[in-house]
Design a protein around this motif. Structure first.
Motif: not given
Length: 247
Positions: A24-44
């Motif tokens: 199974k593919v387990y994606d962490t873009t929305l948590r680990d990916g948000e640790q990238t400097p300058g990246v902050a996702y809105s709920p949308e």
């Protein structure tokens, strides 16, 4: 040219691979990916990314840390609504992260309650540390406070036991609220003592954890050490679902 080129199959000819249908593919873009400097996702934005990942066929998505901020809780609610209205696949597993304390868990439970969702609809990932360095230095103050100790303790065995007790308690607490899927995470597992790591997993599983994620937090694994840990853990827990998280 044959002297300059080595066929990769020379190194993999004795390697066997599992049936792709079992992976199974387990994606962490929305948590680990948000640790990238300058990246902050809105709920949308989290919702839109989740829809795209759903369309690609990803099996599991770690969407974030509900305790941290209202925006994280709003994202979780939007994604649950998306599963209900058909914009996100029904079989997509939604996972949220919680530290090993009741406040984190309660924040997620309240978020679910507000939209009429059941705790069994998502996976709770609760985590701690596994290496002696992390347990004693990083996690140590928390463990000392939990146990009512006001002085520093030298013996690493004390921290190991306190850590196991903490994870037993939080897994039991999460399970008692109707959560069906509990994932155990252990930071810095790739530098941990394998005997202690097995004990930590075993005691957490006995209290409700039913999947384990092995993270290489510091990026210190080599192919040889990866093989060692993977074989040891699979031998110790042949039926436990496992996740690999490499850096």
């Amino acid at each position: 040219m044959s002297d300059l080129y080595i066929d990769p199959k020379k190194y993999t000819n004795k390697t066997s691979f599992p049936d792709p249908k079992t992976i199974k593919v387990y994606d962490t873009t929305l948590r680990d990916g948000e640790q990238t400097p300058g990246v902050a996702y809105s709920p949308e934005q989290k919702y839109e990314v989740t829809k795209m990942l759903s369309d690609t066929g990803v099996h599991i998505i770690d969407i974030g840390f509900p305790f941290v901020a209202p925006s994280e809780r709003q994202a979780l609610q939007k994604i649950i609504a998306g599963k209900r209205n058909g914009e996100i696949r029904k079989d997509l597993e939604i996972l949220v992260m919680c530290r090993a304390n009741k406040n984190d868990v309660d924040a997620t439970l309240k978020t679910l309650e507000k939209v009429g969702a059941e705790p069994s609809e998502i996976t709770f990932l609760t985590f701690t540390s596994a290496s002696d360095l992390h347990i004693k230095v990083k996690l140590g103050p928390t463990l000392l406070k939990r146990e009512g100790e006001t002085r520093f303790i030298e013996d690493v065995q004390w921290y190991r036991e306190a850590n196991c007790k903490m994870m037993e308690e939080i897994c039991s607490y999460i399970k008692s609220h109707g959560v069906k899927k509990i994932e155990l995470g252990t930071e810095d597992a790739s530098r941990s003592d394998i005997s202690y790591l097995k004990e930590l997993i075993d005691r957490s599983v006995s209290k409700g954890a039913n999947r384990y994620i092995f993270p290489d937090t510091t990026g210190s694994l080599t192919p040889e050490s990866t093989r060692y840990y993977a074989r040891e853990l699979r031998k110790a827990f042949p039926k436990l679902a496992m996740v690999s998280h490499f850096h």
